[in-house]
Design an enzyme around this catalytic site. Structure first.
Site, mmCIF file in Angstrom:
data_model
loop_
_atom_site.group_PDB
_atom_site.id
_atom_site.type_symbol
_atom_site.label_atom_id
_atom_site.label_comp_id
_atom_site.label_asym_id
_atom_site.label_seq_id
_atom_site.Cartn_x
_atom_site.Cartn_y
_atom_site.Cartn_z
ATOM 1 N N GLU A 15 0.818 -0.992 0.095
ATOM 2 C CA GLU A 15 -0.069 0.072 -0.179
ATOM 3 C C GLU A 15 1.072 1.390 -0.046
ATOM 4 O O GLU A 15 1.704 1.477 0.897
ATOM 5 C CB GLU A 15 -1.004 0.355 0.763
ATOM 6 N N CYS A 16 0.619 2.051 -0.807
ATOM 7 C CA CYS A 16 1.691 3.855 -0.913
ATOM 8 C C CYS A 16 3.000 3.469 -0.846
ATOM 9 O O CYS A 16 3.046 2.867 -2.133
ATOM 10 C CB CYS A 16 1.343 4.236 0.258
ATOM 11 N N GLY A 17 3.623 3.518 0.272
ATOM 12 C CA GLY A 17 5.052 3.622 0.482
ATOM 13 C C GLY A 17 5.624 2.064 0.118
ATOM 14 O O GLY A 17 6.620 1.609 -0.690
ATOM 15 N N MET A 74 5.446 1.255 -3.778
ATOM 16 C CA MET A 74 6.581 1.833 -4.471
ATOM 17 C C MET A 74 7.603 0.871 -3.649
ATOM 18 O O MET A 74 8.557 1.114 -4.497
ATOM 19 C CB MET A 74 6.514 3.095 -3.498
ATOM 20 N N THR A 133 -1.020 -0.753 -4.434
ATOM 21 C CA THR A 133 -2.154 0.600 -4.840
ATOM 22 C C THR A 133 -1.046 1.662 -2.983
ATOM 23 O O THR A 133 -0.831 1.267 -2.904
ATOM 24 C CB THR A 133 -3.293 -0.542 -4.722
#
Length: 441
Positions: free
Chosen positions: A327-329, A332, A432
């Protein structure tokens, strides 16, 4: 039994809600009062500070993404406490335009649903009697929301206090506390909010100081006496489907943004959480069924993550046969590369083709509703999920398969869909920028 409660709120962000909240938690704890904290809205950082100050786990409750039954179930965690204090987000009535699961996300929704009177924190710098007009407007805005009183913040002098009090007396509004200007109480911040509780080397001293400050300047007895709540049957928290039976969870200063109610829900469903630290170059536990990488600040630790070969190699081996989700970080970190704010590209895990950049920053903020087009751990194709997006990263490349159809709080389609990739050994990697809060349409 559910104890009485209060909502600590304000007309806007930056007025001193968190300072007062932490000071109250520390002050009551020093008196031997057991306080159960909550955070209204999607915030990953404040609950950790609440827990440090109160000694009890703090939970997010949110009217846009949670049904009333789920909120009430989470509030049942207050059993055994003497008092509930919930910290609001933004301004008391600030929410989105379209109703969600049980409201529009405003802190006022939670106050009304639970019957908690509001303690309004007012920044009185630059005004005097006129501040009472603001307080009176908040008192009258919603008939189902009760104003317990106000705490005046950033008061310049005794004369200033006397003038503000005149206005409050004319408006019939109780003054529960007066906080003089004092810069040293403030906590350091960075681009997504406060610096995390785990990074505060002197957190115990800061909390002790905040507690003493609030004890000196707030009428704790009057504030506690103002607490009340709607009588309700004690209900168990709504069930949360865990992503696996044994969950390898990345957990350190780069991956800290996971909602406490999700962890509690996974454990309540019988799942075992197995933490590991990518920053310490640890691989996910090989006995785990799935691996979950939460959001956080990978951009602040990109060089360390790029050098963490044991972590990357272990994660790649894990992903060949099992599910990995970020999720998010975390998303990435699963990608091919991350460009930091200086423009330097750092190698990430390479399990997805995602390339992100903080050299080209763009603010992304808001509620999200996702309809999954591929399964993720704990949710199948077609599942409806509610959550939140909050980041500055810009997507440079996102070449893999689309994960979900995602819309915002106005039901407008969002271009950031997340992606997934399947591996020959049966594993799947997905990610995501959407932070899951709850299941539901």
């Amino acid at each position: 039994m559910i104890p009485p409660g209060l909502m600590i709120s304000a007309p806007a962000s930056g007025t001193g809600k968190t300072t007062l909240m932490l000071g109250l938690l520390a002050a009551f704890r020093a008196q031997g009062v057991a306080v159960q904290p909550f955070k209204s809205g999607p915030d990953y950082i404040d609950p950790a500070f609440h827990s440090a100050a109160s000694g009890r786990a703090s939970f997010n409750i949110d009217s846009w993404s949670m049904e009333t039954a789920r909120i009430e179930g989470l509030v049942s965690n207050a059993q055994g406490a003497d008092l509930i204090l919930a910290e609001g987000s933004m301004g008391l009535f600030d929410g989105v335009a379209i109703q969600g699961a049980s409201g529009n996300g405003a802190s006022a929704d939670i106050a009304a649903q639970m019957g908690w009177p509001v303690v309004l924190v007012l920044d009185v710098s630059g005004a005097a009697q006129s501040v009472a007009a603001t307080a009176l407007g908040f008192k009258m805005m919603r008939p189902d929301v009760t104003l317990a009183g106000v705490v005046l913040n950033r008061v310049a002098s005794p004369r200033h206090e006397a003038l503000v009090r005149v206005g409050m007396e004319q408006a019939g509004i109780a003054v529960l506390g007066v906080l003089p200007r004092r810069k040293e109480v403030t906590l350091p911040e960075r681009h997504l909010g406060l610096v995390q509780a785990g990074e505060q080397e002197n957190l115990a001293e800061v909390l002790e100081d905040a507690g003493a400050f609030v004890t000196e300047h707030v009428d704790l007895d009057a504030l506690r006496a103002a607490a009340t709540g709607r009588q309700q049957a004690i209900t168990a928290p709504a069930k949360i489907t865990p992503p696996g039976q044994r969950i390898a969870l990345a957990q350190d200063n780069a991956f800290a943004f996971v909602y406490p109610h999700l962890l509690a829900g996974w454990r309540a469903a019988g799942a075992e959480v197995l933490p590991f630290s990518p920053l310490r170059d640890e691989a996910p536990d090989d006995s785990a069924d799935i691996c979950w990488l939460p959001g956080g600040y990978p951009e602040l630790h990109a060089g360390t993550l790029a050098a963490a070969e044991i972590f990357r190699n272990g994660l790649r081996a894990f992903a060949e046969t099992r599910a990995v989700h970020g999720e998010c970080g975390g998303y990435m970190a699963l990608g091919a590369g991350l460009v930091d704010k200086e423009g330097v590209r750092h190698q990430m895990a390479g399990l997805l083709g995602l390339e992100t950049s903080f050299a080209k920053r763009k603010f992304h903020l808001g509620y999200r509703r996702a309809t999954l087009e591929a399964a993720i751990p704990g949710a199948g194709i077609g599942a409806q999920l509610r959550g939140h997006e909050f980041h500055y990263a810009t997507i440079l490349e996102e070449p893999d398969q689309r994960l979900a159809r995602i819309t915002d709080s106005n039901n407008l389609v969002v271009s950031e869909t997340g992606t997934y990739r399947r591996y020959d050994g049966g594993g799947q990697v997905s990610g995501t920028f959407f932070h899951l809060i709850a299941e539901g349409t």
